[in-house]
Design an enzyme around this catalytic site. Sequence first.
Site, mmCIF file in Angstrom:
data_model
loop_
_atom_site.group_PDB
_atom_site.id
_atom_site.type_symbol
_atom_site.label_atom_id
_atom_site.label_comp_id
_atom_site.label_asym_id
_atom_site.label_seq_id
_atom_site.Cartn_x
_atom_site.Cartn_y
_atom_site.Cartn_z
ATOM 1 N N LYS A 198 0.819 -1.207 0.000
ATOM 2 C CA LYS A 198 0.000 0.000 0.000
ATOM 3 C C LYS A 198 0.858 1.266 0.000
ATOM 4 C CE LYS A 198 -4.392 -1.713 1.721
ATOM 5 N NZ LYS A 198 -5.449 -1.661 2.767
ATOM 6 N N ARG B 287 -3.479 -10.211 5.015
ATOM 7 C CA ARG B 287 -4.066 -10.237 3.667
ATOM 8 C C ARG B 287 -3.023 -9.686 2.709
ATOM 9 N NH1 ARG B 287 -6.892 -6.749 0.248
ATOM 10 N NH2 ARG B 287 -8.499 -7.746 -1.035
#
Length: 274
Positions: A221, A255
């Site tokens: 991210k 995740r």
Amino acid sequence: MTINCKGVLIDLKTPKVMGILNVTPDSFFDGGKFKNEKDILNQVEKMVLEGANFIDIGAYSSKPGANDVSETLELKRITPIVSLVLKHFPNTILSIDTFRGKVAEECFDRGAAIINDISAGLRDDSLLDTVAALKVPYIMMHSRGTPKTMQQQTAYRHLIQDILFFFSQRLALARKKGITDIIVDPGFGFAKTLEQNYELLHQMDSLKIMELPILVGISRKSMIYRLLESDAAHALNGTTALHTIALTKGANILRVHDVKEAVECVKLYTQLTS
């Protein structure tokens, strides 16, 4: 600390890894990468062989600024993939990344086992009722607004307390409707600035007060690559470093885009703490 996935009890005391399979053309890292059956099955096989405990399939991009996708298009994208994956890998535990009750129901009918909702039931009134009726584990994430608007909604009085208050409200409603297997996701990158993401990670062990499994989604991210002045394609090392920290802060599920490296993190952490 267990969840019941189609009659199989999964113990989350030992952290687990959830591999990401995006079937959207515009996801921030792997958008459009898996366009045909062969590519999809090869990626699933790779993640399974590398040790993924779950595969999370999403057909609605939730990156900041992403456009809305209709329910019809989301169903058209995701339902054939669920059927395809489970035809070739019938023992795979599939999680469905959706906030829509209809999508959750259709995917469950095809064999999916977990619902992963970025909105905690706030974007579709039918979602919580659907999850309750299906009796599946439910991942609820903290966020505000929609992917289009969330980065304009980053003002908090007290970040951690506000997140805990959000979960207290959403958990109360979910439990009232009869949902029992719940996992919380603090929502890294969703309605949070770069600095807030790191404050959240630093204080993530505060979320253990809820006594629920915690899922962490920080893989590649912008909180990583912006700080390192890089990009998502070169954010694996930073991702691995923060995965290790997340495990020390109480993460039960990672995740991830890169299963092998995450599984290695879990093995090293488990050895260190056993």
